[in-house]
Design a protein around this motif. Structure first.
Motif, PDB file in Angstrom:
ATOM      1  N   ARG A  60      34.276  10.396  59.055  1.00 25.58           N
ATOM      2  CA  ARG A  60      33.131  11.200  59.499  1.00 25.58           C
ATOM      3  C   ARG A  60      32.205  11.525  58.331  1.00 25.58           C
ATOM      4  O   ARG A  60      30.980  11.486  58.475  1.00 25.58           O
ATOM      5  CB  ARG A  60      33.621  12.487  60.166  1.00 25.58           C
ATOM      6  N   GLN A  61      32.799  11.827  57.171  1.00 23.93           N
ATOM      7  CA  GLN A  61      31.972  12.123  56.004  1.00 23.93           C
ATOM      8  C   GLN A  61      31.225  10.880  55.542  1.00 23.93           C
ATOM      9  O   GLN A  61      30.045  10.965  55.147  1.00 23.93           O
ATOM     10  CB  GLN A  61      32.841  12.668  54.868  1.00 23.93           C
ATOM     11  N   ALA A  62      31.878   9.720  55.579  1.00 28.48           N
ATOM     12  CA  ALA A  62      31.203   8.476  55.197  1.00 28.48           C
ATOM     13  C   ALA A  62      30.041   8.181  56.142  1.00 28.48           C
ATOM     14  O   ALA A  62      28.972   7.719  55.703  1.00 28.48           O
ATOM     15  CB  ALA A  62      32.206   7.322  55.200  1.00 28.48           C
ATOM     16  N   ALA A  63      30.230   8.447  57.436  1.00 29.87           N
ATOM     17  CA  ALA A  63      29.142   8.242  58.401  1.00 29.87           C
ATOM     18  C   ALA A  63      27.976   9.179  58.095  1.00 29.87           C
ATOM     19  O   ALA A  63      26.807   8.784  58.197  1.00 29.87           O
ATOM     20  CB  ALA A  63      29.658   8.470  59.813  1.00 29.87           C
ATOM     21  N   ARG A  64      28.291  10.415  57.706  1.00 31.49           N
ATOM     22  CA  ARG A  64      27.228  11.352  57.335  1.00 31.49           C
ATOM     23  C   ARG A  64      26.509  10.904  56.078  1.00 31.49           C
ATOM     24  O   ARG A  64      25.285  11.063  55.954  1.00 31.49           O
ATOM     25  CB  ARG A  64      27.832  12.745  57.136  1.00 31.49           C
ATOM     26  N   PHE A  65      27.249  10.338  55.138  1.00 32.14           N
ATOM     27  CA  PHE A  65      26.619   9.808  53.928  1.00 32.14           C
ATOM     28  C   PHE A  65      25.625   8.701  54.284  1.00 32.14           C
ATOM     29  O   PHE A  65      24.525   8.643  53.725  1.00 32.14           O
ATOM     30  CB  PHE A  65      27.679   9.270  52.974  1.00 32.14           C
ATOM     31  N   MET A  66      26.023   7.815  55.180  1.00 35.53           N
ATOM     32  CA  MET A  66      25.129   6.720  55.555  1.00 35.53           C
ATOM     33  C   MET A  66      23.888   7.244  56.250  1.00 35.53           C
ATOM     34  O   MET A  66      22.765   6.783  55.992  1.00 35.53           O
ATOM     35  CB  MET A  66      25.885   5.723  56.442  1.00 35.53           C
ATOM     36  N   VAL A 358      24.633  17.666  53.288  1.00 29.38           N
ATOM     37  CA  VAL A 358      24.497  16.319  52.723  1.00 29.38           C
ATOM     38  C   VAL A 358      23.116  15.750  53.025  1.00 29.38           C
ATOM     39  O   VAL A 358      22.434  15.202  52.149  1.00 29.38           O
ATOM     40  CB  VAL A 358      25.601  15.392  53.277  1.00 29.38           C
ATOM     41  N   VAL A 359      22.678  15.892  54.270  1.00 25.15           N
ATOM     42  CA  VAL A 359      21.360  15.382  54.666  1.00 25.15           C
ATOM     43  C   VAL A 359      20.266  16.112  53.896  1.00 25.15           C
ATOM     44  O   VAL A 359      19.301  15.500  53.411  1.00 25.15           O
ATOM     45  CB  VAL A 359      21.165  15.544  56.186  1.00 25.15           C
TER      46      VAL A 359
END
Length: 380
Positions: A60-66, A358-359
């Motif tokens: 989920r964190q990797a998806a948010r990073f992308m 993050v965003v």
């Protein structure tokens, strides 16, 4: 090309211009992007351990990073001229949303900070102000003579105070202070005399005792716990005691990845969010925290350099304030986890688990890149 045309091209600078690089075409700065990606990767490694090997958190964190990377890239393509035009409208929208939080906001854990709009995920309007307030202050100051007059600074402080007070009422004292700092940084970059800075700082320190009477009970408890965590070791002081124990037990090289006791045995609360740096300190020791600080230093140094290259006042004020705000987030989180600052619930940038922050953070770096790569299109 004849000799006359060649000489004319030299005067115009066209004959010596270099073709844009791939990075310039993409509006991405590789020397800023590289440490950001390094920090993301480092954060995912620590998050995997802090979540006890739960790949769901990491995915989920990797998806948010992308998603955040795409947003950052989008901001890098928006010219500062358009940011100038959008600033007052976004500021007005942000104030309306903050007012809506007070009347129809969604509460959780004793705080009312979120909005739920049909068709949209739940979001925190305060995050919008982290970007909008520096834009608005930079616009206000750049529209007047630099360094600004006292009257212009006063109006700028009023612009800052409105969202800060609305956010503090939610209550969210930590976020309100950080957002206020982002606006104040823009004022500091405008070249005001140092005697004004020292006078304002002294006045602020003198007003701190009076702030005690406006704080809520849990906020007062945080201050008391910061001064003496051992006064309530099983209650309010538990978090900071366990955090310092984790960091101290890591020593120079740490206990090894996923071999920490405080986090793996659930002594350390919020180990994957606000206190994730304690997990890093316990498992990777002083070396691991030192590596993290070096990456942060690389990001801040490069972003500040890009800010100095801005060719207009708006760009310099906006970029500089965003970079210093990022630094304050790092300083406050590590400071509270190590016990030198009160606990205020600030995540560690691009390491703590979470999506909205993050965003917001990557959007700010997108703005810094925008200011750098749109220099040739600045208004005269």
């Amino acid at each position: 090309m004849n000799q006359v045309d060649f000489q004319r091209s030299l005067k115009d600078g066209k004959g010596l211009s270099k073709p844009p690089t791939v990075w310039q075409r993409l509006h991405l700065d590789p020397w800023l992007l590289l440490p950001i990606l390094m920090l993301m990767g480092y954060g995912l490694v620590i998050l995997y351990s802090a979540s006890e090997g739960d790949m769901g958190y990491v995915e989920r964190q990797a998806a948010r990073f992308m998603l955040a990377f795409v947003v950052m890239w989008g901001f890098a393509w928006i010219s500062p001229r358009h940011l100038r035009m959008l600033a007052p409208w976004l500021y007005s929208l942000g104030i309306v949303l903050l007012l809506a939080v007070i009347f129809v906001g969604v509460g959780a854990k004793g705080a009312q900070r979120w909005l739920e709009i049909p068709g949209l995920p739940r979001f925190q309007p305060a995050e919008l102000m982290k970007l909008v307030l520096p834009m608005t202050i930079a616009l206000w100051l750049s529209n007047h003579k630099i360094p600004p007059r006292i009257s212009h600074i006063f109006i700028g402080l009023v612009i800052i105070a409105v969202p800060v007070l609305l956010i503090a009422k939610q209550p969210d004292l930590g976020t309100s202070v950080l957002i206020g700092a982002s606006g104040v940084f823009a004022i500091l970059f405008s070249g005001i005399p140092w005697r004004w800075v020292f006078l304002a700082g002294g006045s602020g320190l003198a007003c701190l005792p009076g702030l005690w009477y406006f704080m809520r009970d849990y906020q007062r408890q945080r201050v008391l716990t910061f001064l003496d965590p051992e006064s309530d070791p099983l209650g309010a002081g538990w978090n900071i005691i366990q955090s310092k124990t984790a960091i101290g037990s890591g020593g120079l090289f740490g206990k090894g990845w996923m071999h920490g006791t405080q986090s793996q045995l659930h002594f350390l609360p919020e180990s994957h969010t606000d206190f994730i740096v304690a997990v890093l300190g316990e498992e990777f020791g002083f070396i691991g925290i030192g590596a993290l600080l070096i990456i942060y230093l690389m990001i801040i140094a490069r972003a500040l350099y890009l800010s100095t290259q801005a060719e207009d006042v708006f760009g310099r004020l906006l970029s500089g304030s965003l970079v210093l705000t990022f630094f304050v987030y790092v300083f406050v989180n590590i400071g509270m986890v190590s016990g030198i600052l009160p606990v205020v619930g600030v995540p560690l940038p691009l390491v703590s688990y979470g999506g909205t922050s993050v965003v917001t953070l990557l959007s700010s770096f997108g703005m810094v890149m925008s200011v750098h790569f749109h220099r040739q299109h600045r208004p005269h």
